[in-house]
Structures are given as C-alpha cells and as structure tokens.
Design a protein around this motif. Structure first.
Motif, short mmCIF file in Angstrom:
data_model
loop_
_atom_site.label_atom_id
_atom_site.label_comp_id
_atom_site.label_asym_id
_atom_site.label_seq_id
_atom_site.Cartn_x
_atom_site.Cartn_y
_atom_site.Cartn_z
N LEU A 135 0.85 -1.17 0.00
CA LEU A 135 0.00 0.00 0.00
C LEU A 135 0.89 1.23 0.00
O LEU A 135 1.72 1.41 0.91
CB LEU A 135 -0.90 -0.01 1.24
CG LEU A 135 -1.95 1.07 1.35
CD1 LEU A 135 -2.98 0.92 0.22
CD2 LEU A 135 -2.65 0.96 2.69
N PHE A 136 0.76 2.05 -1.03
CA PHE A 136 1.56 3.27 -1.18
C PHE A 136 3.06 2.96 -1.14
O PHE A 136 3.85 3.69 -0.54
CB PHE A 136 1.22 4.29 -0.10
CG PHE A 136 -0.22 4.71 -0.09
CD1 PHE A 136 -0.77 5.35 -1.18
CD2 PHE A 136 -1.02 4.43 1.00
CE1 PHE A 136 -2.10 5.73 -1.19
CE2 PHE A 136 -2.35 4.80 1.01
CZ PHE A 136 -2.89 5.45 -0.09
N GLY A 137 3.46 1.86 -1.76
CA GLY A 137 4.87 1.51 -1.85
C GLY A 137 5.45 0.83 -0.62
O GLY A 137 6.62 0.53 -0.59
N ARG A 138 4.62 0.63 0.41
CA ARG A 138 5.10 -0.04 1.63
C ARG A 138 4.42 -1.40 1.75
O ARG A 138 3.25 -1.55 1.44
CB ARG A 138 4.76 0.78 2.86
CG ARG A 138 5.47 2.12 2.85
CD ARG A 138 5.32 2.81 4.13
NE ARG A 138 6.12 2.10 5.12
CZ ARG A 138 6.26 2.48 6.36
NH1 ARG A 138 5.64 3.54 6.79
NH2 ARG A 138 7.00 1.80 7.19
N GLU A 139 5.17 -2.37 2.21
CA GLU A 139 4.61 -3.70 2.40
C GLU A 139 4.03 -3.79 3.81
O GLU A 139 4.70 -3.49 4.79
CB GLU A 139 5.68 -4.77 2.22
CG GLU A 139 5.12 -6.16 2.29
CD GLU A 139 6.15 -7.22 1.95
OE1 GLU A 139 5.94 -8.36 2.35
OE2 GLU A 139 7.16 -6.88 1.33
N ILE A 140 2.78 -4.20 3.89
CA ILE A 140 2.09 -4.33 5.16
C ILE A 140 1.83 -5.81 5.40
O ILE A 140 1.33 -6.51 4.52
CB ILE A 140 0.79 -3.52 5.18
CG1 ILE A 140 1.12 -2.04 4.98
CG2 ILE A 140 0.03 -3.74 6.47
CD1 ILE A 140 -0.08 -1.16 4.83
N PHE A 141 2.14 -6.26 6.59
CA PHE A 141 2.01 -7.68 6.95
C PHE A 141 1.09 -7.78 8.16
O PHE A 141 1.34 -7.18 9.20
CB PHE A 141 3.40 -8.24 7.27
CG PHE A 141 3.39 -9.65 7.76
CD1 PHE A 141 2.86 -10.66 7.00
CD2 PHE A 141 3.92 -9.96 8.98
CE1 PHE A 141 2.86 -11.96 7.45
CE2 PHE A 141 3.94 -11.24 9.45
CZ PHE A 141 3.40 -12.26 8.68
#
Length: 64
Positions: A38-44
């Motif tokens: 999301l928006f270039g960031r990986e969310i886990f």
C-alpha cells in the motif's frame, strides 16, 4: 477492554519485529496471513500466525 486491545496491539508489534526469524521457522507464510503493498510499503498482518502462537501460549500457560 482497553487493556486487551493494548495487549493485542503489542503482540502484533512484537510478531512484526520478529517476523524475519518466524519466517525462517515457517510462520508468516500460513494461509490467512495477509501481506499486501500500500503506497509503496509492504504491510504484513499475521492473523493465522497470531492465533497459532496464542494457542501455543495458552497450552503452555495452562500446564505451568
């Protein structure tokens, strides 16, 4: 109620910090663990891993 929300939040933060080690053990790749960008960031979001680790902690706490 607020205490449980804080405990759950802290557990998720700790699992996120230890995710590289847990991935080597096979955690974090279970069905139900969400990983998206999301928006270039990986969310886990480790839903299944959290449930599995809490069951293990409950079993250990029950017998200690």
């Amino acid at each position: 109620m607020i205490r449980w929300i804080i405990v759950i939040f802290l557990a998720l933060v700790l699992i996120s910090w230890f995710s590289p080690l847990l991935q080597k053990l096979g955690f974090g790749k279970l069905p139900g663990d969400l990983r998206f960008k999301l928006f270039g960031r990986e969310i886990f979001v480790p839903l299944t891993t959290t449930i599995l680790l809490s069951i293990v902690a409950s079993i250990i706490a029950k017998y200690l």
